[in-house]
Design a protein around this motif. Structure first.
Motif, short mmCIF file in Angstrom:
data_model
loop_
_atom_site.label_atom_id
_atom_site.label_comp_id
_atom_site.label_asym_id
_atom_site.label_seq_id
_atom_site.Cartn_x
_atom_site.Cartn_y
_atom_site.Cartn_z
N ALA A 1 -15.89 -19.65 -26.28
CA ALA A 1 -15.45 -19.45 -27.74
C ALA A 1 -16.22 -18.40 -28.34
O ALA A 1 -15.63 -17.87 -29.14
CB ALA A 1 -16.19 -20.88 -28.07
N GLN A 2 -17.41 -17.91 -27.86
CA GLN A 2 -17.83 -16.70 -28.16
C GLN A 2 -16.79 -15.63 -28.06
O GLN A 2 -16.64 -14.53 -28.97
CB GLN A 2 -18.94 -16.19 -27.62
N VAL A 3 -16.30 -15.23 -26.80
CA VAL A 3 -15.04 -14.37 -26.74
C VAL A 3 -14.06 -14.41 -27.76
O VAL A 3 -13.49 -13.54 -28.45
CB VAL A 3 -14.69 -14.18 -25.49
N ALA A 4 -13.44 -15.65 -27.98
CA ALA A 4 -12.44 -15.98 -28.96
C ALA A 4 -12.75 -15.60 -30.27
O ALA A 4 -11.90 -15.19 -31.17
CB ALA A 4 -12.13 -17.57 -28.90
N GLU A 5 -14.01 -15.96 -30.68
CA GLU A 5 -14.76 -15.66 -32.00
C GLU A 5 -14.64 -14.20 -32.29
O GLU A 5 -14.22 -13.60 -33.08
CB GLU A 5 -16.08 -16.33 -32.27
N VAL A 6 -15.21 -13.46 -31.34
CA VAL A 6 -15.19 -11.82 -31.33
C VAL A 6 -13.60 -11.39 -31.61
O VAL A 6 -13.36 -10.56 -32.73
CB VAL A 6 -15.64 -11.35 -30.07
N LEU A 7 -12.61 -11.71 -31.07
CA LEU A 7 -11.45 -11.17 -31.00
C LEU A 7 -10.67 -11.74 -32.32
O LEU A 7 -10.11 -10.91 -32.90
CB LEU A 7 -10.51 -11.69 -29.85
N SER A 8 -10.95 -13.03 -32.68
CA SER A 8 -10.19 -13.44 -33.82
C SER A 8 -10.74 -13.07 -35.00
O SER A 8 -10.15 -13.27 -36.06
CB SER A 8 -9.94 -15.03 -33.79
N SER A 9 -12.35 -12.70 -35.19
CA SER A 9 -12.70 -12.37 -36.35
C SER A 9 -13.10 -10.94 -36.45
O SER A 9 -12.76 -10.42 -37.81
CB SER A 9 -14.27 -13.08 -36.35
N TRP A 10 -13.05 -10.08 -35.46
CA TRP A 10 -13.41 -8.79 -35.72
C TRP A 10 -12.42 -7.78 -34.94
O TRP A 10 -12.53 -6.44 -35.48
CB TRP A 10 -14.83 -8.44 -35.21
N VAL B 1 -3.35 -20.78 -34.44
CA VAL B 1 -4.54 -20.03 -33.64
C VAL B 1 -4.17 -18.58 -33.85
O VAL B 1 -3.07 -18.24 -33.75
CB VAL B 1 -4.16 -20.39 -32.10
N ARG B 2 -5.08 -17.74 -34.41
CA ARG B 2 -5.13 -16.60 -34.53
C ARG B 2 -5.98 -15.73 -33.28
O ARG B 2 -7.08 -16.13 -33.29
CB ARG B 2 -5.67 -16.20 -35.78
N GLU B 3 -5.22 -15.03 -32.55
CA GLU B 3 -6.04 -14.53 -31.34
C GLU B 3 -6.61 -13.24 -31.82
O GLU B 3 -7.57 -12.89 -31.11
CB GLU B 3 -5.13 -14.21 -30.10
N PHE B 4 -6.24 -12.25 -32.64
CA PHE B 4 -6.87 -11.16 -33.08
C PHE B 4 -7.10 -11.23 -34.60
O PHE B 4 -6.55 -11.96 -35.60
CB PHE B 4 -6.08 -10.01 -32.84
N ALA B 5 -7.89 -10.41 -35.07
CA ALA B 5 -8.51 -10.19 -36.33
C ALA B 5 -7.25 -9.72 -37.31
O ALA B 5 -6.46 -9.01 -36.82
CB ALA B 5 -9.70 -9.42 -36.62
N ARG B 6 -7.28 -9.74 -38.54
CA ARG B 6 -6.36 -9.01 -39.34
C ARG B 6 -6.60 -7.60 -39.27
O ARG B 6 -7.66 -7.07 -39.12
CB ARG B 6 -6.32 -9.42 -40.75
N GLU B 7 -5.27 -6.69 -39.31
CA GLU B 7 -5.53 -5.35 -39.59
C GLU B 7 -6.11 -5.03 -40.78
O GLU B 7 -6.01 -5.57 -41.80
CB GLU B 7 -3.94 -4.81 -39.35
N PRO B 8 -7.15 -3.76 -40.69
CA PRO B 8 -7.53 -3.38 -41.81
C PRO B 8 -6.53 -2.97 -42.84
O PRO B 8 -5.53 -2.44 -42.57
CB PRO B 8 -8.46 -2.07 -41.47
N ARG B 9 -6.77 -3.08 -44.25
CA ARG B 9 -5.77 -2.83 -45.35
C ARG B 9 -5.42 -1.33 -45.14
O ARG B 9 -4.19 -1.00 -45.67
CB ARG B 9 -6.49 -3.36 -46.44
N GLN B 10 -6.28 -0.49 -44.99
CA GLN B 10 -6.12 0.86 -44.89
C GLN B 10 -6.52 1.49 -43.46
O GLN B 10 -7.58 0.82 -42.97
CB GLN B 10 -6.94 1.85 -46.02
N ARG B 11 -5.76 2.27 -43.07
CA ARG B 11 -6.14 3.19 -41.70
C ARG B 11 -7.41 3.80 -41.81
O ARG B 11 -7.78 4.54 -43.00
CB ARG B 11 -5.31 4.25 -41.47
#
Length: 245
Positions: free
Chosen positions: A114-123, A23-33
């Motif tokens: 599910a929509q909130v979880a999707e927003v957090l984990s995707s973006w 379970v990933r709660e947040f999206a990945r960090e951007p590769r570059q700042r």
């Protein structure tokens, strides 16, 4: 959008194969700042898209909360009520577990939860959370400022409890309920105690702030025309979303 669908499909295949699904709660960090120096013809800089995205994702989360409240799916107002003076620790724990089961059986795919979880984990990478929570708080404070209304912190936190309980993952309930009290008392200002909780429990902070702001939309002294206000919010999110999606 495509990345989120691919991840869901992979999770479904893993579940069918009996494999553990992380379970990933947040999206990945951007590769570059994000920087304002990489704008190109016809395209905003990564910093501008980050700032706009913070607004858009906050609006999306808030709209999910508003949908949940409007559709009548909000759980009973007594959900997650504090322990009563005449209630034993055992009875309180039993009631809290019953509350949890009620929420879990109501959490179906495609729901606002599910929509909130999707927003957090995707973006929303974790580094964006502090800005997003501040934005949500500013929007809620503006509703109060524009209306001149005053709300009692205790009633505010109590009213937001069933909203948070319905959309926030169970593992973050306790932290989220604590943050409701702190943020309602500070009128949505992220004071030092709230900032410490935000850093330690970022998921709970997002849900607590969104629940408190969503509750304001149902108070006619704060938002006289809820339908109009929600429509304006959705239209703004749609217009600005084209810059980040």
């Amino acid at each position: 959008m495509g990345e989120a669908k691919r991840r869901r499909d992979k999770q479904r295949r893993d579940r069918e194969a009996g494999l553990p699904v992380p379970v990933r709660e947040f999206a990945r960090e951007p590769r570059q700042r994000p920087t304002p120096d990489d704008a190109r013809s016809g395209r905003l800089s990564s910093y501008a898209r980050w700032e706009i995205g913070t607004d858009v994702y906050g609006w999306m989360i808030l709209l999910a909360y508003l949908e949940y409240a409007e559709d009548g799916n909000a759980l009973p107002a007594t959900l997650f009520a504090p322990r009563r003076p005449d209630e034993s620790e055992e009875d309180f724990a039993t009631r809290r577990r019953a509350d949890q089961l009620l929420v879990e059986t109501s959490a179906m795919a495609g729901t606002p939860r599910a929509q909130v979880a999707e927003v957090l984990s995707s973006w929303v990478p974790q580094s964006m959370v502090q800005g997003l929570v501040h934005r949500l708080g500013e929007w809620g404070a503006k509703l109060l400022d524009d209306s001149g209304a005053t709300v009692a912190p205790a009633a505010w936190a109590a009213g937001a409890r069933p909203l948070l309980g319905g959309l926030c993952p169970a593992t973050h309930w306790d932290a989220g309920l604590d943050q409701l009290e702190v943020l309602a008392s500070s009128r949505l200002v992220v004071t030092e105690p709230a900032r410490q909780q935000l850093v330690e429990y970022p998921v709970a902070a997002v849900h607590a702030m969104a629940a408190l702001v969503a509750w304001l939309y149902d108070q006619t002294e704060v938002v006289p025309d809820r339908a109009k206000a929600v429509l304006e919010l959705a239209e703004t999110a749609g217009k600005m979303g084209k810059f980040v999606f």
